[in-house]
Motif scaffolding. Structure first.
Motif, PDB file in Angstrom:
ATOM      1  N   MET A 272       0.354  16.203   2.259  1.00  0.00           N
ATOM      2  CA  MET A 272       1.541  15.927   1.452  1.00  0.00           C
ATOM      3  C   MET A 272       1.174  15.150   0.191  1.00  0.00           C
ATOM      4  N   LEU A 273       0.236  14.207   0.305  1.00  0.00           N
ATOM      5  CA  LEU A 273      -0.201  13.465  -0.881  1.00  0.00           C
ATOM      6  C   LEU A 273      -0.977  14.359  -1.833  1.00  0.00           C
ATOM      7  N   GLN A 274      -1.802  15.246  -1.293  1.00  0.00           N
ATOM      8  CA  GLN A 274      -2.548  16.173  -2.137  1.00  0.00           C
ATOM      9  C   GLN A 274      -1.613  17.084  -2.921  1.00  0.00           C
ATOM     10  N   LEU A 275      -0.516  17.471  -2.297  1.00  0.00           N
ATOM     11  CA  LEU A 275       0.446  18.369  -2.937  1.00  0.00           C
ATOM     12  C   LEU A 275       1.417  17.636  -3.850  1.00  0.00           C
ATOM     13  N   GLY A 276       1.340  16.322  -3.887  1.00  0.00           N
ATOM     14  CA  GLY A 276       2.233  15.547  -4.730  1.00  0.00           C
ATOM     15  C   GLY A 276       3.628  15.373  -4.164  1.00  0.00           C
ATOM     16  N   ARG A 277       3.793  15.612  -2.870  1.00  0.00           N
ATOM     17  CA  ARG A 277       5.104  15.481  -2.227  1.00  0.00           C
ATOM     18  C   ARG A 277       5.326  14.092  -1.633  1.00  0.00           C
ATOM     19  N   ALA A 278       4.302  13.261  -1.649  1.00  0.00           N
ATOM     20  CA  ALA A 278       4.396  11.869  -1.218  1.00  0.00           C
ATOM     21  C   ALA A 278       3.341  11.081  -1.982  1.00  0.00           C
ATOM     22  N   ASP A 279       3.515   9.760  -2.018  1.00  0.00           N
ATOM     23  CA  ASP A 279       2.627   8.901  -2.800  1.00  0.00           C
ATOM     24  C   ASP A 279       1.770   7.983  -1.942  1.00  0.00           C
ATOM     25  N   ILE A 280       2.280   7.556  -0.804  1.00  0.00           N
ATOM     26  CA  ILE A 280       1.585   6.581   0.028  1.00  0.00           C
ATOM     27  C   ILE A 280       1.727   6.978   1.496  1.00  0.00           C
ATOM     28  N   THR A 281       0.782   6.508   2.318  1.00  0.00           N
ATOM     29  CA  THR A 281       0.830   6.817   3.747  1.00  0.00           C
ATOM     30  C   THR A 281       0.046   5.777   4.539  1.00  0.00           C
ATOM     31  N   PRO A 282       0.433   5.460   5.761  1.00  0.00           N
ATOM     32  CA  PRO A 282      -0.358   4.556   6.603  1.00  0.00           C
ATOM     33  C   PRO A 282      -1.648   5.237   7.062  1.00  0.00           C
ATOM     34  N   LEU A 283      -2.750   4.491   7.033  1.00  0.00           N
ATOM     35  CA  LEU A 283      -4.026   4.964   7.543  1.00  0.00           C
ATOM     36  C   LEU A 283      -4.730   3.819   8.258  1.00  0.00           C
ATOM     37  N   ASN A 284      -5.680   4.171   9.080  1.00  0.00           N
ATOM     38  CA  ASN A 284      -6.451   3.193   9.842  1.00  0.00           C
ATOM     39  C   ASN A 284      -7.588   2.657   8.976  1.00  0.00           C
ATOM     40  N   GLU A 285      -7.504   1.378   8.609  1.00  0.00           N
ATOM     41  CA  GLU A 285      -8.528   0.800   7.739  1.00  0.00           C
ATOM     42  C   GLU A 285      -9.894   0.770   8.417  1.00  0.00           C
ATOM     43  N   TYR A 286      -9.927   0.626   9.754  1.00  0.00           N
ATOM     44  CA  TYR A 286     -11.205   0.641  10.452  1.00  0.00           C
ATOM     45  C   TYR A 286     -11.933   1.959  10.243  1.00  0.00           C
ATOM     46  N   ARG A 287     -11.158   3.014  10.069  1.00  0.00           N
ATOM     47  CA  ARG A 287     -11.763   4.336   9.893  1.00  0.00           C
ATOM     48  C   ARG A 287     -12.007   4.674   8.432  1.00  0.00           C
ATOM     49  N   TYR A 288     -11.060   4.339   7.566  1.00  0.00           N
ATOM     50  CA  TYR A 288     -11.125   4.819   6.184  1.00  0.00           C
ATOM     51  C   TYR A 288     -11.669   3.798   5.191  1.00  0.00           C
ATOM     52  N   GLY A 289     -11.682   2.517   5.556  1.00  0.00           N
ATOM     53  CA  GLY A 289     -12.291   1.518   4.697  1.00  0.00           C
ATOM     54  C   GLY A 289     -11.505   1.240   3.429  1.00  0.00           C
ATOM     55  N   LYS A 290     -12.222   0.814   2.418  1.00  0.00           N
ATOM     56  CA  LYS A 290     -11.592   0.398   1.169  1.00  0.00           C
ATOM     57  C   LYS A 290     -11.336   1.545   0.204  1.00  0.00           C
ATOM     58  N   LEU A 291     -11.826   2.722   0.541  1.00  0.00           N
ATOM     59  CA  LEU A 291     -11.566   3.886  -0.321  1.00  0.00           C
ATOM     60  C   LEU A 291     -11.621   5.149   0.530  1.00  0.00           C
ATOM     61  N   PHE A 292     -10.508   5.877   0.496  1.00  0.00           N
ATOM     62  CA  PHE A 292     -10.467   7.180   1.152  1.00  0.00           C
ATOM     63  C   PHE A 292     -10.375   8.231   0.052  1.00  0.00           C
ATOM     64  N   GLN A 293     -11.377   9.076  -0.011  1.00  0.00           N
ATOM     65  CA  GLN A 293     -11.413  10.089  -1.047  1.00  0.00           C
ATOM     66  C   GLN A 293     -11.560  11.467  -0.426  1.00  0.00           C
ATOM     67  N   LEU A 294     -10.702  12.385  -0.847  1.00  0.00           N
ATOM     68  CA  LEU A 294     -10.758  13.768  -0.408  1.00  0.00           C
ATOM     69  C   LEU A 294     -10.469  14.644  -1.611  1.00  0.00           C
ATOM     70  N   ASN A 295     -11.521  15.300  -2.100  1.00  0.00           N
ATOM     71  CA  ASN A 295     -11.415  16.077  -3.342  1.00  0.00           C
ATOM     72  C   ASN A 295     -10.922  15.159  -4.459  1.00  0.00           C
ATOM     73  N   ALA A 296      -9.818  15.474  -5.102  1.00  0.00           N
ATOM     74  CA  ALA A 296      -9.323  14.652  -6.208  1.00  0.00           C
ATOM     75  C   ALA A 296      -8.447  13.497  -5.741  1.00  0.00           C
ATOM     76  N   LEU A 297      -8.186  13.412  -4.453  1.00  0.00           N
ATOM     77  CA  LEU A 297      -7.317  12.373  -3.916  1.00  0.00           C
ATOM     78  C   LEU A 297      -8.123  11.116  -3.620  1.00  0.00           C
ATOM     79  N   ARG A 298      -7.734  10.001  -4.234  1.00  0.00           N
ATOM     80  CA  ARG A 298      -8.400   8.715  -4.029  1.00  0.00           C
ATOM     81  C   ARG A 298      -7.342   7.710  -3.580  1.00  0.00           C
ATOM     82  N   LEU A 299      -7.506   7.184  -2.375  1.00  0.00           N
ATOM     83  CA  LEU A 299      -6.526   6.266  -1.816  1.00  0.00           C
ATOM     84  C   LEU A 299      -7.173   4.945  -1.452  1.00  0.00           C
TER      85      LEU A 299
END
Length: 280
Positions: A189-216
């Protein structure tokens, strides 16, 4: 010569066959009745029903459509030590939660333990920790929670325990909150621009979650959560205590570390090992 002796041999054979058939029917019926009898004893041979969801990296279907992952292996080890028959089902979380409350001898995992859920299950664990953070793009880093809920659209997982925290921040379904039914769909949903923010597990994703052009990046803390095995209420107190003791043995003898060390952060493993050591 009496009448019985005058029965032809063929007739006597047929009567014998009918008698045997009747005996077989009675035996089959008795076995069926026994199988249908309610399972009341802890030693009942009915399989324990394990219900879970797709949740990388610990729970997923492999290329052979087999339930796999480090969390699944932990459950398998617990089942092996308890010598239990077991069936496993992968379902959307909301459906798994509902079925776990309706099905006898069922176990829902990984389940966040909350005050609202406390009376619904017996609890064995924890088996994992999450540090849930609200992630979004760099443009939202300076936003206060109030401004964030006025400006951004959040995406959450239907039935997730963190939805209460999203509501507390001002996110409401149908207004500025989208709820999905499959794990991982919020990133889409964030990749498609249908949402801006989402909860994620910091233990897993750390200080930067990047997938293609998506940087969270983490924007706001939500909560640290403990995940458990949630056992249906028909399990006895003695069974629950045995499950808990066996799980802690797995933590103490190094098996947990072997299963988790290449998948989950060291801090999670250490925390679980320390928890088991304190229970001695």
């Amino acid at each position: 010569m009496n009448k019985a002796q005058r029965i032809p041999g063929v007739t006597r054979s047929l009567l014998g066959l009918l008698f045997c058939f009747a005996c077989a029917l009675n035996l089959a019926y008795a076995e069926h009745e026994q199988a249908q009898a309610p399972c009341e004893a802890p030693t009942c041979n009915a399989p324990v029903l394990f219900l879970t969801e797709h949740s990388l990296p610990g729970i997923f279907l492999d290329q052979d459509a087999k339930l796999s992952g480090a969390t699944v292996e932990l459950v398998h080890e617990l089942v092996r030590r308890l010598k239990l028959p077991a069936d496993y089902y992968l379902l959307p979380w909301a459906r798994a939660m509902q079925r776990a409350q309706q099905s006898p001898r069922s176990v829902l995992f990984e389940t966040v333990r909350t005050p609202e859920r406390e009376s619904l299950f017996h609890w064995v664990g924890p088996i994992k920790y999450y540090n849930m953070m609200l992630y979004g793009s760099e443009q939202f880093l300076s936003f206060t929670p109030e401004n964030l809920s006025r400006t951004a659209v959040a995406c959450g997982y239907r039935g997730a325990s963190y939805n209460t925290a999203l509501h507390d921040l001002g996110f409401v379904e149908g207004t500025n909150l989208v709820l999905v039914t499959r794990a991982g769909d919020c990133v889409t949903m964030l990749q498609l621009g249908r949402a801006d923010i989402t909860p994620l597990n910091e233990y897993r994703y750390g200080k930067l979650f990047q997938l293609n052009a998506l940087r969270l990046m983490p924007l706001q803390p939500l909560r640290e959560v403990e995940l458990y095995l949630a056992l249906s209420l028909d399990f006895t107190v003695e069974e629950v205590a045995l499950w808990q003791h066996t799980l802690e043995q797995i933590y103490q003898d190094g098996t947990l570390r072997t299963l988790y060390q290449n998948v989950f952060p060291e801090q999670i493993i250490v925390k679980l090992e320390q928890l088991a050591a304190k229970s001695d």
